[in-house]
Enzyme design. Structure first.
Site, PDB file in Angstrom:
ATOM      1  CE  LYS A   9      -4.007  95.812  82.688  1.00  0.00           C
ATOM      2  NZ  LYS A   9      -4.790  95.971  83.943  1.00  0.00           N
ATOM      3  CB  SER A  51      -7.709  94.515  86.623  1.00  0.00           C
ATOM      4  OG  SER A  51      -8.929  94.868  86.040  1.00  0.00           O
ATOM      5  CB  SER A 107      -8.427  95.062  82.683  1.00  0.00           C
ATOM      6  OG  SER A 107      -7.540  95.578  83.672  1.00  0.00           O
TER       7      SER A 107
HETATM    8  N1  GLN Z   1     -13.524  94.921  86.138  1.00  0.00           N
HETATM    9  C1  GLN Z   1     -13.418  96.173  86.837  1.00  0.00           C
HETATM   10  C2  GLN Z   1     -13.731  97.288  85.861  1.00  0.00           C
HETATM   11  O1  GLN Z   1     -14.106  97.008  84.768  1.00  0.00           O
HETATM   12  C3  GLN Z   1     -12.061  96.336  87.402  1.00  0.00           C
HETATM   13  C4  GLN Z   1     -11.048  96.720  86.405  1.00  0.00           C
HETATM   14  C5  GLN Z   1      -9.688  96.919  86.967  1.00  0.00           C
HETATM   15  O2  GLN Z   1      -9.389  96.518  88.093  1.00  0.00           O
HETATM   16  N2  GLN Z   1      -8.857  97.586  86.205  1.00  0.00           N
HETATM   17  O3  GLN Z   1     -13.624  98.444  86.163  1.00  0.00           O
END
Ligand code: GLN
Length: 471
Positions: free
Chosen positions: A67, A166, A142
């Protein structure tokens, strides 16, 4: 050769060890696929072959997708943001370094929601990622690029990060396994910070064995991250095929209202398999979990607003403005950050402002403590909590972009374990409308070995195909 990338990483490692293919050939093949990827999964692809890797190394030279939130020396590392365009770190994240040393060289950097804020990968400054199961749908976020890359067979495995879902949610939407480890068990050094009390790196893989393999080479204390610590157990490769004596708690708060009927059907089917394998299923209350999202969307933006203050045009990436200091700050941040990131910075700054600190940040911290206590009391009567990973299957690109609250709901089931710092794994439980549905298991802190064993036994019973999605 193409078929090789459709195998699990452990199977690929076996081919490498048997000399059926060389590590160089495999890397080149994966690299070529990544360079020609039309899903938008990659932001950067390795130009050169890595230093020679022996197939006898623990991870055998199986290429890894990383990532773009992880820093890698001399390699563009943008965290999905325009503000880091052109930034090439002077050092490499500890986990990337450890995995490369164990024999998993980085084949490319994957697309992601900007600064890991999102659940669909649509917040990336570099465009969306398509879900290989249905190209009109999101792969989740994400870590959407990492999940799409593995699901499409571009890379045998990947790493992502999970702040509030994420790793687990994209794994769920792409029919993969995703492990969010216990907070602190994996070093955050070199991981571009979003919300430091929640961020944790972990594997996204085709099966549970691959997740254990990667995780065992990621864990451990790192002198560069003072919140990291040694895992009390050596991470084993799971072998279990039974669940005898194990108690699974189903929280009604996370398995009823708001969850798609097709997802609940898969959960029911998996619970039947749990019992068939000798486990027991009981209701377990997590009374404060419905408040998890509200607490998360105060705490995560609060931490983000502090972490993102460093992007001012002076030190990293983008610099804009007319040369005057204030104009540089303003223009760099105005042009460099996307809308969702700006929204979080404003929310977080507001929540931390002196007049509102107690009403928002203080209260959210108290909710977090309640959620920690909920899990502690749940684990007095069960070994694992089991829930859907995501309330829905992969949604259509564009479907939730106009409604941030609808987007936030994607992590309703994932966020409680994040707030409590607990390990959680998502495994494919079945299909709904022809799309994958992930099931989440949450265990007590540092229970990764038991979690992986249970997930392995369930995976065997579910028999979800590990190959590429049907076309
Ligand atoms: N979807 C959640 C957010 O937007 C979690 C994101 C994540 O785990 N990085 O914060």
């Amino acid at each position: 050769m193409s078929e090789l990338l459709d195998l699990t990483a452990a199977q690929t490692a076996a081919s490498l060890r048997a000399g059926e293919v060389s590590t160089d050939e495999l890397f080149d093949h994966s690299r070529a696929r990544a360079a020609n990827d039309d899903l938008g999964a990659f932001l950067w692809v390795a130009e050169d072959a890595p230093p020679p890797v022996s197939a006898q190394a623990p991870l055998a030279g199986v290429p890894l997708a990383v990532k773009d939130i992880f820093c890698a020396e001399g390699v563009p590392s943008t965290s999905g943001s325009r503000i880091l365009e052109g930034y090439r770190p002077a050092y490499t994240a500890t986990v990337v370094e450890r995995l490369a040393a164990a024999g998993a060289p980085m084949v490319g950097k994957t697309n992601m929601d900007e600064f890991a804020m999102g659940s669909s990968n649509e917040n990336s400054a570099y465009g969306p990622v398509r879900n290989p199961w249905d190209r009109e749908r999101v792969p989740g976020g994400s870590s959407g690029g990492s999940a799409a890359a593995v699901a499409a067979g571009i890379a045998p495995w990947a790493i992502g990060t999970d702040t509030g879902g994420s790793i687990r949610q994209p794994a769920s939407l792409c029919g993969l396994v995703g492990l969010k480890p216990t907070y602190g068990s994996v070093s955050r050094y070199g991981m571009i910070a979003f919300a430091s009390s929640l961020d944790q790196a972990g594997p996204i893989t085709r099966d549970v064995t691959d997740a254990a393999l990667l995780f065992r080479h990621m864990v451990g204390r790192d002198p560069c991250d003072s919140t990291s610590l040694d895992h009390p157990e050596e991470i084993e490769l799971p072998q279990a095929d039974r669940l005898d004596g194990l108690r699974f708690g189903v929280p009604p708060e996370l398995s009823g209202e708001g969850i798609e009927p097709g997802v609940l059907t898969v959960l029911k089917d998996v619970l039947g398999r749990v019992e068939h394998l000798g486990g027991t299923v009981n209701e377990t209350r997590l009374p404060h979990s419905p408040h998890g999202l509200s607490a998360y969307y105060v705490l995560a933006p609060a931490e983000a607003s502090a972490n993102l203050a460093r992007y001012d045009g002076v030190r990293y990436g983008l610099r804009a403005g007319n040369g005057d200091l204030l104009s540089m700050y303003e223009h760099t941040r105005a042009e460099g950050f996307g809308d969702e990131v700006k929204r979080r910075i404003m929310l977080g700054t507001y929540a931390l402002s002196s007049g509102y600190y107690d009403a928002y940040y203080g209260r959210a911290q108290r909710v977090r403590t309640k959620i920690v206590a909920d899990f502690a009391s749940a684990f007095e009567s069960c070994d694992f909590v089991i829930t859907p990973t995501s309330p829905s299957v992969a949604f259509r690109i564009g479907e939730r972009t106009g409604d941030p609250l609808a987007m936030y709901l994607s992590d309703y089931c994932a966020v409680p374990a994040s707030l409590a710092g607990l390990p959680a794994i998502s495994i494919p439980g079945g299909l709904s409308e022809g799309l994958p549905v992930g099931i989440q298991l949450v265990g007590p802190a540092f229970s990764e070995n038991r979690l992986l064993q249970a997930a392995h036994a369930l995976e065997g019973a579910i028999a979800f195909p590990t190959g590429p999605p049907p076309t």
